[in-house]
Design a protein around this motif. Structure first.
Motif, PDB file in Angstrom:
ATOM      1  N   SER A  17       0.831  -1.205   0.000  1.00  0.00           N
ATOM      2  CA  SER A  17       0.000   0.000   0.000  1.00  0.00           C
ATOM      3  C   SER A  17       0.868   1.260   0.000  1.00  0.00           C
ATOM      4  O   SER A  17       0.542   2.256  -0.656  1.00  0.00           O
ATOM      5  N   HIS A  18       1.992   1.203   0.702  1.00  0.00           N
ATOM      6  CA  HIS A  18       2.875   2.363   0.790  1.00  0.00           C
ATOM      7  C   HIS A  18       3.438   2.749  -0.574  1.00  0.00           C
ATOM      8  O   HIS A  18       3.433   3.931  -0.955  1.00  0.00           O
ATOM      9  N   VAL A  19       3.920   1.777  -1.323  1.00  0.00           N
ATOM     10  CA  VAL A  19       4.572   2.090  -2.596  1.00  0.00           C
ATOM     11  C   VAL A  19       3.566   2.640  -3.596  1.00  0.00           C
ATOM     12  O   VAL A  19       3.891   3.502  -4.415  1.00  0.00           O
ATOM     13  N   ARG A  20       2.311   2.190  -3.524  1.00  0.00           N
ATOM     14  CA  ARG A  20       1.286   2.713  -4.436  1.00  0.00           C
ATOM     15  C   ARG A  20       0.867   4.128  -4.045  1.00  0.00           C
ATOM     16  O   ARG A  20       0.492   4.914  -4.907  1.00  0.00           O
ATOM     17  N   GLU A  21       0.938   4.424  -2.764  1.00  0.00           N
ATOM     18  CA  GLU A  21       0.657   5.784  -2.315  1.00  0.00           C
ATOM     19  C   GLU A  21       1.750   6.741  -2.777  1.00  0.00           C
ATOM     20  O   GLU A  21       1.490   7.875  -3.185  1.00  0.00           O
ATOM     21  N   GLN A  22       2.986   6.269  -2.756  1.00  0.00           N
ATOM     22  CA  GLN A  22       4.130   7.096  -3.120  1.00  0.00           C
ATOM     23  C   GLN A  22       4.306   7.225  -4.630  1.00  0.00           C
ATOM     24  O   GLN A  22       4.757   8.264  -5.127  1.00  0.00           O
ATOM     25  N   LEU A  23       3.953   6.159  -5.369  1.00  0.00           N
ATOM     26  CA  LEU A  23       4.206   6.107  -6.811  1.00  0.00           C
ATOM     27  C   LEU A  23       2.930   5.694  -7.553  1.00  0.00           C
ATOM     28  O   LEU A  23       2.678   4.505  -7.753  1.00  0.00           O
ATOM     29  N   PRO A  24       2.124   6.642  -7.999  1.00  0.00           N
ATOM     30  CA  PRO A  24       0.842   6.307  -8.628  1.00  0.00           C
ATOM     31  C   PRO A  24       0.972   5.527  -9.934  1.00  0.00           C
ATOM     32  O   PRO A  24       0.000   4.913 -10.372  1.00  0.00           O
ATOM     33  N   TRP A  25       2.142   5.533 -10.536  1.00  0.00           N
ATOM     34  CA  TRP A  25       2.358   4.807 -11.795  1.00  0.00           C
ATOM     35  C   TRP A  25       2.869   3.388 -11.558  1.00  0.00           C
ATOM     36  O   TRP A  25       3.153   2.653 -12.515  1.00  0.00           O
ATOM     37  N   TYR A  26       2.993   2.973 -10.314  1.00  0.00           N
ATOM     38  CA  TYR A  26       3.638   1.704  -9.956  1.00  0.00           C
ATOM     39  C   TYR A  26       3.018   0.499 -10.674  1.00  0.00           C
ATOM     40  O   TYR A  26       3.730  -0.320 -11.258  1.00  0.00           O
ATOM     41  N   ASP A  27       1.710   0.383 -10.642  1.00  0.00           N
ATOM     42  CA  ASP A  27       1.056  -0.770 -11.277  1.00  0.00           C
ATOM     43  C   ASP A  27       1.180  -0.719 -12.793  1.00  0.00           C
ATOM     44  O   ASP A  27       1.363  -1.760 -13.441  1.00  0.00           O
ATOM     45  N   MET A  28       1.068   0.478 -13.370  1.00  0.00           N
ATOM     46  CA  MET A  28       1.179   0.602 -14.826  1.00  0.00           C
ATOM     47  C   MET A  28       2.553   0.139 -15.312  1.00  0.00           C
ATOM     48  O   MET A  28       2.663  -0.602 -16.303  1.00  0.00           O
ATOM     49  N   VAL A  29       3.609   0.560 -14.613  1.00  0.00           N
ATOM     50  CA  VAL A  29       4.957   0.185 -15.046  1.00  0.00           C
ATOM     51  C   VAL A  29       5.225  -1.294 -14.760  1.00  0.00           C
ATOM     52  O   VAL A  29       5.910  -1.969 -15.533  1.00  0.00           O
ATOM     53  N   THR A  30       4.656  -1.818 -13.680  1.00  0.00           N
ATOM     54  CA  THR A  30       4.765  -3.257 -13.429  1.00  0.00           C
ATOM     55  C   THR A  30       4.165  -4.034 -14.589  1.00  0.00           C
ATOM     56  O   THR A  30       4.759  -5.009 -15.084  1.00  0.00           O
ATOM     57  N   ASP A  31       2.999  -3.618 -15.051  1.00  0.00           N
ATOM     58  CA  ASP A  31       2.358  -4.280 -16.196  1.00  0.00           C
ATOM     59  C   ASP A  31       3.223  -4.150 -17.448  1.00  0.00           C
ATOM     60  O   ASP A  31       3.326  -5.104 -18.245  1.00  0.00           O
ATOM     61  N   ALA A  32       3.842  -2.985 -17.637  1.00  0.00           N
ATOM     62  CA  ALA A  32       4.704  -2.787 -18.807  1.00  0.00           C
ATOM     63  C   ALA A  32       5.903  -3.725 -18.759  1.00  0.00           C
ATOM     64  O   ALA A  32       6.281  -4.334 -19.777  1.00  0.00           O
ATOM     65  N   VAL A  33       6.522  -3.867 -17.580  1.00  0.00           N
ATOM     66  CA  VAL A  33       7.666  -4.759 -17.432  1.00  0.00           C
ATOM     67  C   VAL A  33       7.256  -6.201 -17.722  1.00  0.00           C
ATOM     68  O   VAL A  33       7.986  -6.954 -18.385  1.00  0.00           O
ATOM     69  N   CYS A  34       6.080  -6.594 -17.248  1.00  0.00           N
ATOM     70  CA  CYS A  34       5.607  -7.958 -17.496  1.00  0.00           C
ATOM     71  C   CYS A  34       5.366  -8.203 -18.987  1.00  0.00           C
ATOM     72  O   CYS A  34       5.685  -9.283 -19.512  1.00  0.00           O
ATOM     73  N   TYR A  35       4.811  -7.215 -19.682  1.00  0.00           N
ATOM     74  CA  TYR A  35       4.579  -7.393 -21.116  1.00  0.00           C
ATOM     75  C   TYR A  35       5.896  -7.443 -21.885  1.00  0.00           C
ATOM     76  O   TYR A  35       6.063  -8.255 -22.808  1.00  0.00           O
ATOM     77  N   ILE A  36       6.839  -6.597 -21.509  1.00  0.00           N
ATOM     78  CA  ILE A  36       8.156  -6.644 -22.157  1.00  0.00           C
ATOM     79  C   ILE A  36       8.796  -8.014 -21.924  1.00  0.00           C
ATOM     80  O   ILE A  36       9.375  -8.606 -22.842  1.00  0.00           O
ATOM     81  N   LYS A  60       2.493 -10.756 -10.832  1.00  0.00           N
ATOM     82  CA  LYS A  60       2.029 -10.410 -12.180  1.00  0.00           C
ATOM     83  C   LYS A  60       2.649 -11.322 -13.247  1.00  0.00           C
ATOM     84  O   LYS A  60       2.045 -11.543 -14.302  1.00  0.00           O
ATOM     85  N   LEU A  61       3.838 -11.852 -12.959  1.00  0.00           N
ATOM     86  CA  LEU A  61       4.531 -12.691 -13.939  1.00  0.00           C
ATOM     87  C   LEU A  61       4.103 -14.156 -13.900  1.00  0.00           C
ATOM     88  O   LEU A  61       4.351 -14.891 -14.856  1.00  0.00           O
ATOM     89  N   MET A  62       3.486 -14.599 -12.817  1.00  0.00           N
ATOM     90  CA  MET A  62       3.221 -16.025 -12.638  1.00  0.00           C
ATOM     91  C   MET A  62       2.419 -16.664 -13.763  1.00  0.00           C
ATOM     92  O   MET A  62       2.740 -17.793 -14.186  1.00  0.00           O
ATOM     93  N   PRO A  63       1.370 -16.034 -14.312  1.00  0.00           N
ATOM     94  CA  PRO A  63       0.672 -16.672 -15.438  1.00  0.00           C
ATOM     95  C   PRO A  63       1.604 -16.950 -16.623  1.00  0.00           C
ATOM     96  O   PRO A  63       1.529 -18.020 -17.238  1.00  0.00           O
ATOM     97  N   LEU A  64       2.493 -16.005 -16.930  1.00  0.00           N
ATOM     98  CA  LEU A  64       3.453 -16.196 -18.014  1.00  0.00           C
ATOM     99  C   LEU A  64       4.464 -17.273 -17.653  1.00  0.00           C
ATOM    100  O   LEU A  64       4.816 -18.116 -18.485  1.00  0.00           O
TER     101      LEU A  64
END
Length: 218
Positions: A17-36, A60-64
């Motif tokens: 919860s802390h990292v998402r409060e500090q970095l609003p783009w956290y989930d978006m970039v996590t998804d980008a890293v997983c797609y790359i 996020k990577l486990m399905p892949l």
């Protein structure tokens, strides 16, 4: 003012919860890293997550990983974080948890090596050695992904970006006092990276305020 540390149970338990409060783009970039990663991870391949914290990237990577019959090696220095990782993935044969400082750790050969918000906590004098180790461990056709805090602008614009980062935190609900205390506690602990250390072949795929992300093809 005490220095910031990941070595406490409290930080580990509130990290997500802390990292998402500090970095609003956290989930978006996590998804980008997983797609790359999807574009470079081979069947039966290996992903190394350096500074895995509580396993956000691995989740996020486990399905892949399961689709490609791949393995994940999570390297995490914090013992408190590792306890969470071990509990979370104790039933998985695909995830190996290694409680170690990456600087003192021999990296396995891998298709994808991820350094997500980790390099800035590694002493400057040790960063070149880490980059050399990453390149030596990356398989031909694989990649190194780095997402980190940077200090690559001079003059007034660097001040603007600093304020932008704080503005994002406040918009996410962080209290001004907490933002200030966190910033002061990071003195000497979190030092932004110089993008030059990544090499001329590093390709930027993300930039927001003081943070950026790169891919290095091996």
């Amino acid at each position: 003012m005490k220095s910031w540390t990941f070595e406490t149970k409290e930080i580990a338990e509130t990290f997500d919860s802390h990292v998402r409060e500090q970095l609003p783009w956290y989930d978006m970039v996590t998804d980008a890293v997983c797609y790359i990663t999807r574009n470079y991870l081979t069947d039966g391949g290996v992903v190394v997550d350096i500074g895995a914290s509580t396993g956000n990237m691995i989740d996020k990577l486990m399905p892949l990983v399961e689709e490609r019959w791949a393995d994940v090696v999570a390297i995490e220095k914090s013992q408190s974080m590792c306890k969470i990782l071990q509990k979370k993935y104790k039933q998985s044969d695909s995830v190996v948890i290694e409680n170690n400082d990456v600087i003192n750790h021999e990296l396995p050969n891998a298709d994808v090596l991820i350094v997500f918000l980790t390099m800035m906590f590694i002493p400057i004098r040790k960063r070149k050695a880490l980059m050399s180790a990453l390149r030596a461990s990356c398989k031909q056709g694989g990649i190194i992904i780095v997402v980190d805090k940077v200090a690559d602008h001079d003059g007034y614009f660097s001040t603007v970006l600093k304020r932008l980062t704080m503005q994002f935190k406040l918009q996410q609900g962080a209290k001004p006092e907490d933002v200030l205390n966190k910033e002061m506690s990071l003195a000497g602990i979190q030092i932004p990276i110089d993008p030059a250390i990544l090499g001329e072949d590093a390709k930027q795929f993300f930039r927001m305020g003081e943070f950026a992300g790169w891919v290095i093809e091996c």
